[in-house]
Design a protein around this motif. Sequence first.
Motif, mmCIF file in Angstrom:
data_model
loop_
_atom_site.group_PDB
_atom_site.id
_atom_site.type_symbol
_atom_site.label_atom_id
_atom_site.label_comp_id
_atom_site.label_asym_id
_atom_site.label_seq_id
_atom_site.Cartn_x
_atom_site.Cartn_y
_atom_site.Cartn_z
ATOM 1 N N LEU A 7 -3.547 10.386 20.163
ATOM 2 C CA LEU A 7 -4.262 10.084 18.924
ATOM 3 C C LEU A 7 -3.641 10.848 17.761
ATOM 4 O O LEU A 7 -3.454 10.301 16.671
ATOM 5 N N ALA A 8 -3.302 12.122 18.005
ATOM 6 C CA ALA A 8 -2.645 12.929 16.968
ATOM 7 C C ALA A 8 -1.318 12.305 16.559
ATOM 8 O O ALA A 8 -0.960 12.302 15.371
ATOM 9 N N GLY A 9 -0.591 11.751 17.526
ATOM 10 C CA GLY A 9 0.672 11.095 17.214
ATOM 11 C C GLY A 9 0.486 9.887 16.314
ATOM 12 O O GLY A 9 1.227 9.693 15.348
ATOM 13 N N VAL A 10 -0.532 9.074 16.622
ATOM 14 C CA VAL A 10 -0.814 7.881 15.820
ATOM 15 C C VAL A 10 -1.249 8.276 14.413
ATOM 16 O O VAL A 10 -0.727 7.758 13.413
ATOM 17 N N LEU A 11 -2.198 9.213 14.321
ATOM 18 C CA LEU A 11 -2.695 9.620 12.999
ATOM 19 C C LEU A 11 -1.602 10.338 12.206
ATOM 20 O O LEU A 11 -1.491 10.160 10.987
ATOM 21 N N GLY A 12 -0.781 11.133 12.891
ATOM 22 C CA GLY A 12 0.329 11.816 12.222
ATOM 23 C C GLY A 12 1.318 10.821 11.636
ATOM 24 O O GLY A 12 1.820 11.005 10.520
ATOM 25 N N HIS A 13 1.580 9.764 12.388
ATOM 26 C CA HIS A 13 2.465 8.699 11.905
ATOM 27 C C HIS A 13 1.891 8.064 10.634
ATOM 28 O O HIS A 13 2.621 7.844 9.655
ATOM 29 N N GLU A 14 0.590 7.803 10.640
ATOM 30 C CA GLU A 14 -0.032 7.167 9.472
ATOM 31 C C GLU A 14 -0.074 8.111 8.273
ATOM 32 O O GLU A 14 0.112 7.681 7.129
ATOM 33 N N ILE A 15 -0.314 9.382 8.512
ATOM 34 C CA ILE A 15 -0.242 10.378 7.424
ATOM 35 C C ILE A 15 1.175 10.379 6.845
ATOM 36 O O ILE A 15 1.373 10.510 5.634
ATOM 37 N N GLY A 16 2.164 10.201 7.718
ATOM 38 C CA GLY A 16 3.549 10.115 7.270
ATOM 39 C C GLY A 16 3.775 8.966 6.304
ATOM 40 O O GLY A 16 4.514 9.090 5.324
ATOM 41 N N HIS A 17 3.119 7.820 6.551
ATOM 42 C CA HIS A 17 3.216 6.686 5.621
ATOM 43 C C HIS A 17 2.664 7.053 4.250
ATOM 44 O O HIS A 17 3.219 6.678 3.220
ATOM 45 N N VAL A 18 1.545 7.798 4.244
ATOM 46 C CA VAL A 18 0.917 8.192 2.978
ATOM 47 C C VAL A 18 1.830 9.129 2.200
ATOM 48 O O VAL A 18 2.113 8.912 1.013
ATOM 49 N N ILE A 19 2.305 10.178 2.881
ATOM 50 C CA ILE A 19 3.181 11.162 2.240
ATOM 51 C C ILE A 19 4.502 10.522 1.804
ATOM 52 O O ILE A 19 5.041 10.837 0.746
ATOM 53 N N GLY A 20 4.997 9.599 2.627
ATOM 54 C CA GLY A 20 6.239 8.905 2.301
ATOM 55 C C GLY A 20 6.081 7.905 1.168
ATOM 56 O O GLY A 20 7.075 7.356 0.692
ATOM 57 N N ARG A 21 4.834 7.670 0.747
ATOM 58 C CA ARG A 21 4.515 6.730 -0.345
ATOM 59 C C ARG A 21 5.094 5.342 -0.066
ATOM 60 O O ARG A 21 5.555 4.630 -0.961
ATOM 61 N N HIS A 22 5.036 4.945 1.189
ATOM 62 C CA HIS A 22 5.693 3.709 1.604
ATOM 63 C C HIS A 22 5.054 2.472 0.994
ATOM 64 O O HIS A 22 5.759 1.529 0.613
ATOM 65 N N SER A 23 3.723 2.442 0.896
ATOM 66 C CA SER A 23 3.062 1.281 0.290
ATOM 67 C C SER A 23 3.443 1.141 -1.181
ATOM 68 O O SER A 23 3.764 0.047 -1.653
ATOM 69 N N ALA A 24 3.412 2.258 -1.895
ATOM 70 C CA ALA A 24 3.772 2.233 -3.318
ATOM 71 C C ALA A 24 5.225 1.807 -3.501
ATOM 72 O O ALA A 24 5.556 1.060 -4.436
ATOM 73 N N GLU A 25 6.080 2.249 -2.600
ATOM 74 C CA GLU A 25 7.498 1.891 -2.679
ATOM 75 C C GLU A 25 7.701 0.401 -2.427
ATOM 76 O O GLU A 25 8.465 -0.265 -3.133
ATOM 77 N N ARG A 26 6.979 -0.149 -1.437
ATOM 78 C CA ARG A 26 7.096 -1.582 -1.144
ATOM 79 C C ARG A 26 6.570 -2.419 -2.309
ATOM 80 O O ARG A 26 7.122 -3.474 -2.624
ATOM 81 N N ILE A 27 5.485 -1.964 -2.943
ATOM 82 C CA ILE A 27 4.941 -2.675 -4.098
ATOM 83 C C ILE A 27 5.980 -2.735 -5.207
ATOM 84 O O ILE A 27 6.216 -3.788 -5.818
ATOM 85 N N ALA A 28 6.627 -1.606 -5.490
ATOM 86 C CA ALA A 28 7.652 -1.551 -6.538
ATOM 87 C C ALA A 28 8.856 -2.415 -6.183
ATOM 88 O O ALA A 28 9.404 -3.128 -7.035
ATOM 89 N N GLU A 29 9.284 -2.364 -4.908
ATOM 90 C CA GLU A 29 10.439 -3.149 -4.470
ATOM 91 C C GLU A 29 10.127 -4.650 -4.538
ATOM 92 O O GLU A 29 10.977 -5.450 -4.927
ATOM 93 N N SER A 30 8.907 -5.022 -4.165
ATOM 94 C CA SER A 30 8.513 -6.434 -4.218
ATOM 95 C C SER A 30 8.537 -6.942 -5.653
ATOM 96 O O SER A 30 9.006 -8.048 -5.931
ATOM 97 N N SER A 31 8.029 -6.099 -6.570
ATOM 98 C CA SER A 31 8.034 -6.460 -7.990
ATOM 99 C C SER A 31 9.464 -6.657 -8.480
ATOM 100 O O SER A 31 9.761 -7.604 -9.221
ATOM 101 N N PHE A 32 10.367 -5.768 -8.065
ATOM 102 C CA PHE A 32 11.779 -5.858 -8.452
ATOM 103 C C PHE A 32 12.393 -7.170 -7.975
ATOM 104 O O PHE A 32 13.019 -7.901 -8.747
ATOM 105 N N TRP A 33 12.176 -7.504 -6.688
ATOM 106 C CA TRP A 33 12.792 -8.709 -6.143
ATOM 107 C C TRP A 33 12.172 -9.978 -6.721
ATOM 108 O O TRP A 33 12.852 -10.988 -6.886
ATOM 109 N N GLN A 34 10.893 -9.930 -7.060
ATOM 110 C CA GLN A 34 10.266 -11.093 -7.716
ATOM 111 C C GLN A 34 10.909 -11.349 -9.076
ATOM 112 O O GLN A 34 11.164 -12.500 -9.451
ATOM 113 N N THR A 35 11.189 -10.269 -9.820
ATOM 114 C CA THR A 35 11.821 -10.415 -11.133
ATOM 115 C C THR A 35 13.250 -10.918 -10.986
ATOM 116 O O THR A 35 13.692 -11.808 -11.731
#
Length: 253
Positions: free
Chosen positions: A131-159
């Motif tokens: 469980l710690a491994g799974v939650l640690g992985h998800e915390i990693g997504h938050v710290i890595g700002r992966h969602s925000a990065e994908r949003i920005a990249e998607s906006s770039f490719w749409q333009t």
Amino acid sequence: MRRGSWKIRIFIGLAIVAFAFIQRCSNKEENPYTGREQTINMTSEQEIAIGVQSAPEIAQQHGGLYPDERLQSFVDFVGEKLVDNSIARETPYEYDFHLLADDQTINAFALPGGQVFITYALFSQLNEAQLAGVLGHEIGHVIGRHSAERIAESSFWQTITMGASVGADAGNIVGSIGQNTLLKNGRGDELESDELGVLFMINAGYDPMEMIEVMKILKAAAGPNRVPEFQSSHPDPENRIEKIREAITKYGG
């Protein structure tokens, strides 16, 4: 006249593409927690707001929260232990851990800003370290700002796609290149989160080898009809296991 209008289309298309690249360059910043340069077009406060606003709807899509408060408290305990013993506690993000009632879908995910979810279907197959491994992985997504990065990249490719459509009727080609790029970047996000998860497990006193057991559980859950890696945003579990072993060696677990 037609040749002139064609030239105008090319000019407008190039201008749109140039704008996209200028905007992308101006949105470059170094992640202070991972050291990686990223394209981000929102603040951490906006990430938190998106996560908090979206959390109730996401929970509802998975049958709501699991009704046993004892199990929810256990998830909170493990998640907070990981945060308190890692760089996560130094971030502006507000970490909340949610055990979802969904007992059919084996999944865990994180929203921008610190909202972390795990389905009961996955939770029920894990011991505490896993469980710690799974939650640690998800915390990693938050710290890595992966969602925000994908949003920005998607906006770039749409333009870019719009510019290619205006200038040369090549929007579909550029769009497919963008999708492949986003998929490739998505796989990189998973590997970065795996490595961070290993580090967080070690810092919190958990055996990081249990992360490999999690990969085996995920592989078994995917079954024989798994989508090939080149079509998936997640790397193959076997490739992830190899990288996890490297991270364990790197961090001395």
